[in-house]
Scaffold this motif. Structure first.
Motif, short mmCIF file in Angstrom:
data_model
loop_
_atom_site.label_atom_id
_atom_site.label_comp_id
_atom_site.label_asym_id
_atom_site.label_seq_id
_atom_site.Cartn_x
_atom_site.Cartn_y
_atom_site.Cartn_z
N ARG A 120 -26.80 -18.99 1.45
CA ARG A 120 -25.37 -18.97 1.09
C ARG A 120 -24.52 -19.51 2.23
O ARG A 120 -23.58 -20.26 2.02
N VAL A 121 -24.87 -19.14 3.48
CA VAL A 121 -24.10 -19.61 4.64
C VAL A 121 -24.21 -21.13 4.73
O VAL A 121 -23.21 -21.83 4.90
N LYS A 124 -22.16 -22.77 2.00
CA LYS A 124 -20.71 -22.64 2.21
C LYS A 124 -20.22 -23.51 3.36
O LYS A 124 -19.12 -24.02 3.35
N GLU A 217 -19.75 -14.11 5.77
CA GLU A 217 -20.55 -13.76 4.60
C GLU A 217 -20.90 -12.27 4.61
O GLU A 217 -20.83 -11.60 3.59
N ARG A 220 -17.85 -10.34 3.75
CA ARG A 220 -17.55 -10.46 2.32
C ARG A 220 -18.45 -9.52 1.51
O ARG A 220 -18.00 -8.81 0.63
N GLN A 221 -19.75 -9.50 1.89
CA GLN A 221 -20.68 -8.63 1.16
C GLN A 221 -20.30 -7.16 1.35
O GLN A 221 -20.32 -6.38 0.40
#
Ligand code: CMP
Length: 355
Positions: A120-121, A124, A217, A220-221
């Motif tokens: 994901r990182v 993004k 990230e 955010r999680q």
């Protein structure tokens, strides 16, 4: 089969199994090993492989019975971990046979939350990473071109073409500096210094982008998880959206197993707890149980006195804790909730609550 649930073996046990397999593969490459030692190591490899066969059978079985999220990667890794060594065993002869077990390097990817986070990182931050990589390529080509022009006559064997000079540029830009190719001229050395400094800057940029990406990230999680937990505490439903965002950021989730002590009588208390799920037992003279939606630990937080009772988990309990500094923030953003907490503290102390 159900007695030994291989799909449920923990990530650390899975990693241990892969580590044993890979260390065995490495040991088998040692020359002059006695036949007996080799046999023992090969039996060890067969044991790890057998465990992976059972794991694969269960993965396939579980897939038929439940909808497994993100199982495509898991299944692929499990299939490869079994198939590749088997094919090598059937078709490859000699010492290289065991090398195919190195496919078990993929096993830590299986079910790993870290690699999902990394994915994901990377996706993004792709734009920024591509930007810095472009700068790296431009500097690399420019350095090789300049080194070629400056050094080609003095060292034609090392700088006689741009592709040849490219090796020097990579080694210098990454600040590895093997020392196999060194500019002889003064201008060449100035160039080398500039390339090294550019390299440090470019690597710092990469590291900075990745570190920021990971931090954001993870935050955010945490935010999403806390948000869902906060929804389980009725008290917070009174909050407006601005105050809710502040409280979601301030709360820290914590899970305590049944029987675990959460706070002890007489200890200093700088945080209070909200129960998202489960029950706690308060060891007052006539013990009290508090359940989902309740809170505790507010008395010491408000009065600054030691904890009035020991509180332990009656069942596994999911909590959100709030530190005293954040309680001040809650008091100013939502005096109504702070007032409910203060009145409850007074009631529990045996005083008369304010009306
Ligand atoms: P604190 O004193 O910080 O730590 C122990 C907690 O137990 C206390 O805050 C209250 O939240 C809780 N507690 C103490 N007495 C009672 C009670 N009679 N009923 C419910 N909860 C209590």
């Amino acid at each position: 089969m159900s007695a030994l649930s291989f799909s449920k073996i923990s990530a650390s046990l899975n990693a241990l199994l892969a580590a044993i397999g890979l260390l065995t593969v490495a040991a088998l490459t040692t020359p002059d090993m006695s036949g007996q030692t080799r046999l023992i190591l090969e039996v060890l490899l067969a044991g790890v492989w057998a465990a992976y066969v059972l794991q694969l059978i269960e993965t396939l079985f579980m897939q038929r019975t439940r909808e497994a999220r993100g199982s495509a990667l898991e299944t692929t890794v499990d299939v490869l971990a079994v198939l590749v060594p088997m094919v090598a065993f059937l078709f490859v002869r000699g010492r290289d046979q065991s090398l195919f077990c190195a496919v078990w390097l993929l096993k830590p990817l299986r079910g790993s939350t870290f690699f999902r986070l990394l994915g994901r990182v990377l996706s993004k931050e792709a734009r920024n990473l591509i930007g810095v990589t472009s700068i790296f390529c431009i500097v690399l080509f420019g350095a090789a071109l300049a080194a070629y022009i400056i050094e080609r006559d003095a060292q034609p064997d090392k700088f006689g073409s741009i592709p040849l000079a490219m090796w020097w540029a990579v080694v210098t830009l990454s600040t590895t500096g093997y020392g196999d190719e060194i500019p002889q001229s003064f201008a060449g050395r100035i160039l080398a210094g500039l390339v090294m400094m550019s390299g440090i800057g470019i690597f710092a940029l990469w590291a900075g982008i990745l570190a920021t990406g990971f931090y954001e990230e993870v935050r955010r999680q945490d935010f999403v998880r806390n948000w869902q937990l906060v929804a389980g505490v009725p008290l917070f439903q009174k909050l407006g959206s601005g105050a809710l965002i502040e409280i979601v950021r301030a709360l820290r989730p914590r899970v305590v197993p049944a029987g675990g002590i959460i706070c002890r009588k007489g200890d200093a208390g700088d945080q209070m707890y909200f129960i998202v799920e489960g029950r706690v037992s308060v060891a007052t003279p006539s013990p009290v149980e508090l359940g989902t939606g309740s809170f505790f630990g507010e008395m010491a937080l408000i009065s600054g006195e030691p904890r009035s009772a020991t509180v332990s988990a009656a069942t596994e309990v999911s909590l959100l804790s709030l530190y005293s500094s954040d309680f001040q923030m809650l008091s100013s953003s939502s005096p109504e909730i702070a007032d409910i907490i203060r009145r409850t503290a007074l009631e529990r102390r045996g005083g008369t609550p304010k009306t």
